[in-house]
Scaffold this motif. Structure first.
Motif, PDB file in Angstrom:
ATOM      1  N   SER A  61      -9.192  -0.509  -7.736  1.00 48.44           N
ATOM      2  CA  SER A  61     -10.051   0.120  -6.824  1.00 48.44           C
ATOM      3  C   SER A  61      -9.164   1.469  -5.458  1.00 48.44           C
ATOM      4  CB  SER A  61     -10.958  -1.043  -5.903  1.00 48.44           C
ATOM      5  OG  SER A  61     -11.560  -0.653  -5.195  1.00 48.44           O
ATOM      6  N   ASP A  62      -8.274   0.906  -5.177  1.00 48.93           N
ATOM      7  CA  ASP A  62      -7.410   1.847  -4.851  1.00 48.93           C
ATOM      8  C   ASP A  62      -7.635   3.501  -5.086  1.00 48.93           C
ATOM      9  OD1 ASP A  62      -7.563  -0.383  -2.855  1.00 48.93           O
ATOM     10  OD2 ASP A  62      -5.802  -0.953  -2.665  1.00 48.93           O
ATOM     11  N   VAL A  63      -7.317   3.846  -6.405  1.00 53.89           N
ATOM     12  CA  VAL A  63      -7.389   4.695  -7.255  1.00 53.89           C
ATOM     13  C   VAL A  63      -8.201   5.591  -7.698  1.00 53.89           C
ATOM     14  CG1 VAL A  63      -4.344   4.404  -7.150  1.00 53.89           C
ATOM     15  CG2 VAL A  63      -6.042   3.305  -9.508  1.00 53.89           C
ATOM     16  N   ASP A  64      -9.416   4.360  -7.306  1.00 54.55           N
ATOM     17  CA  ASP A  64     -10.984   5.042  -7.921  1.00 54.55           C
ATOM     18  C   ASP A  64     -10.798   4.732  -9.249  1.00 54.55           C
ATOM     19  OD1 ASP A  64     -11.431   5.966  -5.635  1.00 54.55           O
ATOM     20  OD2 ASP A  64     -10.853   7.798  -5.176  1.00 54.55           O
ATOM     21  N   ALA A  65     -10.523   4.014 -10.012  1.00 55.90           N
ATOM     22  CA  ALA A  65     -10.507   3.855 -11.319  1.00 55.90           C
ATOM     23  C   ALA A  65     -11.787   2.884 -11.849  1.00 55.90           C
ATOM     24  CB  ALA A  65      -9.208   3.537 -12.117  1.00 55.90           C
ATOM     25  N   THR A  66     -12.283   2.873 -10.702  1.00 54.60           N
ATOM     26  CA  THR A  66     -13.508   0.921 -10.987  1.00 54.60           C
ATOM     27  C   THR A  66     -14.576   1.575 -12.451  1.00 54.60           C
ATOM     28  OG1 THR A  66     -14.599   1.256  -8.904  1.00 54.60           O
ATOM     29  CG2 THR A  66     -13.175   0.388  -8.786  1.00 54.60           C
ATOM     30  N   SER A  67     -15.234   2.915 -12.542  1.00 57.52           N
ATOM     31  CA  SER A  67     -16.020   3.223 -12.951  1.00 57.52           C
ATOM     32  C   SER A  67     -15.370   4.108 -14.639  1.00 57.52           C
ATOM     33  CB  SER A  67     -16.500   4.954 -12.744  1.00 57.52           C
ATOM     34  OG  SER A  67     -14.921   6.061 -12.693  1.00 57.52           O
ATOM     35  N   VAL A  68     -14.032   4.086 -14.752  1.00 56.97           N
ATOM     36  CA  VAL A  68     -13.503   3.750 -16.167  1.00 56.97           C
ATOM     37  C   VAL A  68     -13.738   2.533 -17.128  1.00 56.97           C
ATOM     38  CG1 VAL A  68     -11.368   4.336 -17.685  1.00 56.97           C
ATOM     39  CG2 VAL A  68     -11.907   5.040 -15.540  1.00 56.97           C
ATOM     40  N   PRO A  69     -14.805   2.902 -18.066  1.00 60.47           N
ATOM     41  CA  PRO A  69     -14.912   1.770 -19.302  1.00 60.47           C
ATOM     42  C   PRO A  69     -13.244   0.529 -18.832  1.00 60.47           C
ATOM     43  CG  PRO A  69     -15.640   3.295 -19.934  1.00 60.47           C
ATOM     44  CD  PRO A  69     -15.102   3.499 -18.872  1.00 60.47           C
TER      45      PRO A  69
ATOM     46  N   ARG B  88       0.067   7.520  -6.411  1.00 59.32           N
ATOM     47  CA  ARG B  88      -0.768   7.658  -6.530  1.00 59.32           C
ATOM     48  C   ARG B  88      -1.246   8.765  -7.638  1.00 59.32           C
ATOM     49  NH1 ARG B  88      -5.261   7.056  -4.544  1.00 59.32           N
ATOM     50  NH2 ARG B  88      -4.607   5.973  -3.378  1.00 59.32           N
ATOM     51  N   SER B  89      -0.075   9.957  -8.057  1.00 56.32           N
ATOM     52  CA  SER B  89      -0.110  10.828  -8.892  1.00 56.32           C
ATOM     53  C   SER B  89       0.140  10.139 -10.021  1.00 56.32           C
ATOM     54  CB  SER B  89       0.765  11.942  -8.890  1.00 56.32           C
ATOM     55  OG  SER B  89       2.590  11.196  -9.002  1.00 56.32           O
ATOM     56  N   THR B  90       1.693   8.849 -10.540  1.00 61.49           N
ATOM     57  CA  THR B  90       1.185   8.108 -11.438  1.00 61.49           C
ATOM     58  C   THR B  90       0.023   7.865 -11.912  1.00 61.49           C
ATOM     59  OG1 THR B  90       3.118   8.499 -11.170  1.00 61.49           O
ATOM     60  CG2 THR B  90       2.746   6.140 -12.525  1.00 61.49           C
ATOM     61  N   LEU B  91      -0.592   6.782 -11.081  1.00 63.95           N
ATOM     62  CA  LEU B  91      -1.508   6.367 -11.682  1.00 63.95           C
ATOM     63  C   LEU B  91      -3.032   6.856 -11.276  1.00 63.95           C
ATOM     64  CD1 LEU B  91      -1.375   3.602  -8.053  1.00 63.95           C
ATOM     65  CD2 LEU B  91      -0.653   3.257 -11.249  1.00 63.95           C
ATOM     66  N   GLU B  92      -2.447   7.931 -11.420  1.00 62.69           N
ATOM     67  CA  GLU B  92      -3.953   8.868 -11.816  1.00 62.69           C
ATOM     68  C   GLU B  92      -4.011   9.110 -13.056  1.00 62.69           C
ATOM     69  OE1 GLU B  92      -2.598  12.709 -10.358  1.00 62.69           O
ATOM     70  OE2 GLU B  92      -3.746  11.790  -8.054  1.00 62.69           O
ATOM     71  N   GLU B  93      -2.901   8.369 -14.269  1.00 62.38           N
ATOM     72  CA  GLU B  93      -3.234   8.667 -15.854  1.00 62.38           C
ATOM     73  C   GLU B  93      -4.164   7.635 -15.722  1.00 62.38           C
ATOM     74  OE1 GLU B  93      -2.008  10.135 -17.978  1.00 62.38           O
ATOM     75  OE2 GLU B  93      -0.250  11.443 -17.541  1.00 62.38           O
ATOM     76  N   VAL B  94      -4.521   6.127 -14.813  1.00 67.83           N
ATOM     77  CA  VAL B  94      -5.520   5.806 -14.986  1.00 67.83           C
ATOM     78  C   VAL B  94      -6.903   5.939 -14.785  1.00 67.83           C
ATOM     79  CG1 VAL B  94      -6.116   3.257 -14.770  1.00 67.83           C
ATOM     80  CG2 VAL B  94      -3.787   3.204 -14.535  1.00 67.83           C
ATOM     81  N   ALA B  95      -6.719   6.710 -13.097  1.00 68.50           N
ATOM     82  CA  ALA B  95      -8.261   6.917 -12.831  1.00 68.50           C
ATOM     83  C   ALA B  95      -8.613   7.985 -13.788  1.00 68.50           C
ATOM     84  CB  ALA B  95      -7.785   7.478 -11.872  1.00 68.50           C
ATOM     85  N   ASP B  96      -7.965   9.171 -14.225  1.00 67.86           N
ATOM     86  CA  ASP B  96      -8.323   9.775 -15.477  1.00 67.86           C
ATOM     87  C   ASP B  96      -8.576  10.104 -17.198  1.00 67.86           C
ATOM     88  OD1 ASP B  96      -8.374  11.462 -13.286  1.00 67.86           O
ATOM     89  OD2 ASP B  96      -6.690  12.125 -13.767  1.00 67.86           O
ATOM     90  N   SER B  97      -8.353   8.169 -16.963  1.00 67.16           N
ATOM     91  CA  SER B  97      -8.939   7.721 -18.816  1.00 67.16           C
ATOM     92  C   SER B  97     -10.451   7.419 -19.110  1.00 67.16           C
ATOM     93  CB  SER B  97      -7.490   6.602 -18.944  1.00 67.16           C
ATOM     94  OG  SER B  97      -8.074   5.481 -18.450  1.00 67.16           O
ATOM     95  N   ASP B  98     -10.363   7.215 -20.217  1.00 70.72           N
ATOM     96  CA  ASP B  98     -11.458   7.585 -20.678  1.00 70.72           C
ATOM     97  C   ASP B  98     -12.084   5.644 -21.185  1.00 70.72           C
ATOM     98  OD1 ASP B  98     -12.503  10.171 -21.368  1.00 70.72           O
ATOM     99  OD2 ASP B  98     -10.202  10.151 -22.965  1.00 70.72           O
TER     100      ASP B  98
ATOM    101  N   HIS C 146       0.920  -1.291  -0.148  1.00 63.43           N
ATOM    102  CA  HIS C 146       0.034   0.040  -0.044  1.00 63.43           C
ATOM    103  C   HIS C 146       0.411   1.201  -0.022  1.00 63.43           C
ATOM    104  CE1 HIS C 146       0.588   0.960   4.576  1.00 63.43           C
ATOM    105  NE2 HIS C 146       0.789  -0.396   4.645  1.00 63.43           N
ATOM    106  N   GLN C 147       1.964   1.187   0.694  1.00 63.55           N
ATOM    107  CA  GLN C 147       3.183   2.301   0.159  1.00 63.55           C
ATOM    108  C   GLN C 147       3.684   2.845  -0.789  1.00 63.55           C
ATOM    109  OE1 GLN C 147       3.920  -0.333   1.887  1.00 63.55           O
ATOM    110  NE2 GLN C 147       4.785  -0.255   4.199  1.00 63.55           N
ATOM    111  N   LEU C 148       3.632   1.892  -2.026  1.00 62.10           N
ATOM    112  CA  LEU C 148       3.416   2.155  -3.623  1.00 62.10           C
ATOM    113  C   LEU C 148       2.280   3.252  -3.611  1.00 62.10           C
ATOM    114  CD1 LEU C 148       5.742  -0.543  -4.343  1.00 62.10           C
ATOM    115  CD2 LEU C 148       6.086   1.138  -4.672  1.00 62.10           C
ATOM    116  N   VAL C 149       1.230   2.461  -3.310  1.00 61.76           N
ATOM    117  CA  VAL C 149       0.143   3.106  -4.409  1.00 61.76           C
ATOM    118  C   VAL C 149       0.003   4.401  -4.052  1.00 61.76           C
ATOM    119  CG1 VAL C 149      -2.455   2.892  -4.222  1.00 61.76           C
ATOM    120  CG2 VAL C 149      -1.015   0.627  -4.123  1.00 61.76           C
ATOM    121  N   GLU C 150       0.337   3.948  -2.718  1.00 65.22           N
ATOM    122  CA  GLU C 150       0.435   5.855  -2.283  1.00 65.22           C
ATOM    123  C   GLU C 150       0.974   6.494  -2.688  1.00 65.22           C
ATOM    124  OE1 GLU C 150      -1.049   9.402  -0.031  1.00 65.22           O
ATOM    125  OE2 GLU C 150      -2.367   7.380  -0.311  1.00 65.22           O
TER     126      GLU C 150
END
Length: 475
Positions: free
Chosen positions: A357-365, A322-332, A315-319
């Motif tokens: 799910s940890d980076v709030d990307a579950t709503s992305v198709p 997080r700024s890098t993984l936002e590329e996934v959460a903000d994608s279409d 979880h330390q790595l996910v945290e």
């Protein structure tokens, strides 16, 4: 206690394979896992790594699931250890309902583990789980060698592979967060607590003002952590700015996510010719790469390669990432790449979805891209296609299935703006005003019969403008 090598069939296991009450013999067994030895016969590979490989013994606790799943987890740990630069000598699994709070595998089994360490000449024990500080200390005291856990191993691999300034800062932040609760003092033999022998101390050399060294280290770690967070926030602004520009231009964003070594970078190279490093190693890619790509009809979109995931990703790595993984959460759209040749691809998919799910990307198709079709079992591919309807089978190495993938991407991309070429009569002033408000004007010219506009507008407005569309001159 049975042992077999990687070319033998698995020993037949007669006991229950799921959680519940365990047989006495099963609980007493410290089960060896075969096929884990990575001992090198060619010294040139050792010289290539420019270090003396650590000789490690792996140990895991099988609490639930099947024996095959437990062995697959330990085999993955062996790959991680080898990636970090280790020589895996032995792999052991202990069947328990839950890890022992004191020694992880139980005191008796810890003594047996110490015997294995002594017999093999290992200098490190790696546990297939996250150890508490007390478990780590107790195991080291019993085994007399260095003990680390899965989290520390993954952090070490990330530290070796981080290349960019941001990647190094993210890894260091994760390592410091992991290290903070695991700082140690001088140990029991050199306690720095106040008091001589009468006070239960150790006499001369053992008296002092208390654990000031630990407190100083903790303070330095907290200061450094705060500084790293500020640096990462500053460095992520550049990526945020670029992302905002793409959104303003209504360029769809597609993110490639998936398990480590599933072939994400190979897929990016195949789709865009990006020339990203491709290596048959875990976590070869840490720094995100964003490239332009086009659909078969010529529609522009961006394709982002991201860091690979793994079971029990710290979880330390996910945290930290997080700024890098936002590329996934903000994608279409997420292209979820899975290795079709893996022994347990379903668990890979589950592990990746947990991180998403940890980076709030579950709503992305999401589209499941079953990669390595050239090496996968057709039965496994068929099973995955039945289970995941929104899926496509490809081979990034051979190029098979890429046409189907491109068609699927085009079908799944959201409809943003559409370019229109219209002549609006002057009586349609309200409609022209909406084009100015909601769209982006590319060209405007006032003619006798109305206003000629070339603009990018939302799909709904484009539908209303269809009646006024004209054929561009010269076409």
């Amino acid at each position: 206690m049975t042992e077999f090598n990687q070319f033998d069939e698995f020993d037949t296991y007669e006991g229950p394979e799921t959680t519940g009450d365990f047989d006495l013999a099963e609980r007493h067994a410290l089960r060896r896992v075969g096929g884990l030895s990575t001992e090198l016969a060619d010294v040139t590979e050792v010289e290539y790594r420019s270090l003396r490989l650590e000789r490690v013994v792996l140990v895991g606790v099988w609490t639930d699931g099947t024996l095959k799943q437990a062995e697959n987890s330990l085999r993955e740990l062996a790959l991680l250890a080898e990636t970090a630069g280790s020589d895996v000598l032995e792999g052991l699994i202990q069947r328990r309902s839950k890890p022992d709070p004191a020694t992880y595998i139980g005191s008796g089994k810890a003594e047996e583990l110490a015997d294995v360490v002594l017999a093999t000449g290992a200098d490190t024990v790696i546990a297939d789980g996250e150890l508490t500080p007390s478990q780590l200390r107790t195991l080291e005291e019993i085994c007399k060698v260095k003990v680390i856990d899965r989290t520390a191993l993954i952090l070490d691999i990330f530290a070796q592979h981080a290349k960019s300034r941001e990647g190094k800062a993210q890894v260091e932040l994760a390592q410091l967060q992991y290290l903070l609760p695991r700082l140690r003092g001088w140990g029991g033999n050199l306690s720095r607590q106040v008091g001589g022998r009468a006070a239960g101390g150790v006499g001369i050399g053992g008296r002092g003002p208390g654990e000031t060294k630990i407190e100083l280290d903790r303070r330095r770690i907290r200061t450094r952590t705060a500084k790293l967070r500020r640096q990462i926030a500053e460095m992520s602004k550049t990526r945020d700015t670029k992302r905002a520009v793409r959104k303003a231009r209504k360029v769809p964003a597609v993110a490639i996510a998936g398990y480590t070594n599933a072939g994400k970078s190979s897929l990016l190279n195949r789709l865009t010719g990006a020339g990203v490093l491709v290596e048959n190693a875990l976590f070869a890619t840490l720094d995100p790469t964003v490239r332009k790509a086009t659909t078969p009809s010529g529609r522009l979109y961006t394709l982002a390669d991201t860091v690979g995931f793994v079971r029990h990703l710290p979880h330390q790595l996910v945290e930290a990432f997080r700024s890098t993984l936002e590329e996934v959460a903000d994608s279409d759209l997420i292209l979820h790449v899975v290795d079709g040749s893996d022994p347990d691809p379903e668990s890979q998919i589950q592990a990746v979805r947990e991180v998403l799910s940890d980076v709030d990307a579950t709503s992305v198709p999401e589209v499941i891209v079953i990669n390595k079709a050239d090496a996968a079992d057709p039965v496994v591919i068929g099973r995955l296609r039945r289970e995941f309807k929104r899926s496509v089978v490809v081979s990034a190495r051979t190029g098979a299935g890429m046409a189907d993938l491109l068609e699927l991407i085009e079908a799944e991309l959201p409809e943003f703006d559409r370019e229109v070429h219209v002549v609006l009569p002057y009586s349609q002033g309200a409609l022209a005003a909406r084009v100015h408000e909601q769209g982006e004007i590319v060209k405007i010219e006032h003619r006798e019969d109305g206003t000629e506009l070339i603009a990018r507008v939302p799909l709904a407005l484009a539908t209303e403008l269809e009646v006024f569309e004209v054929t561009p001159s010269g076409s």
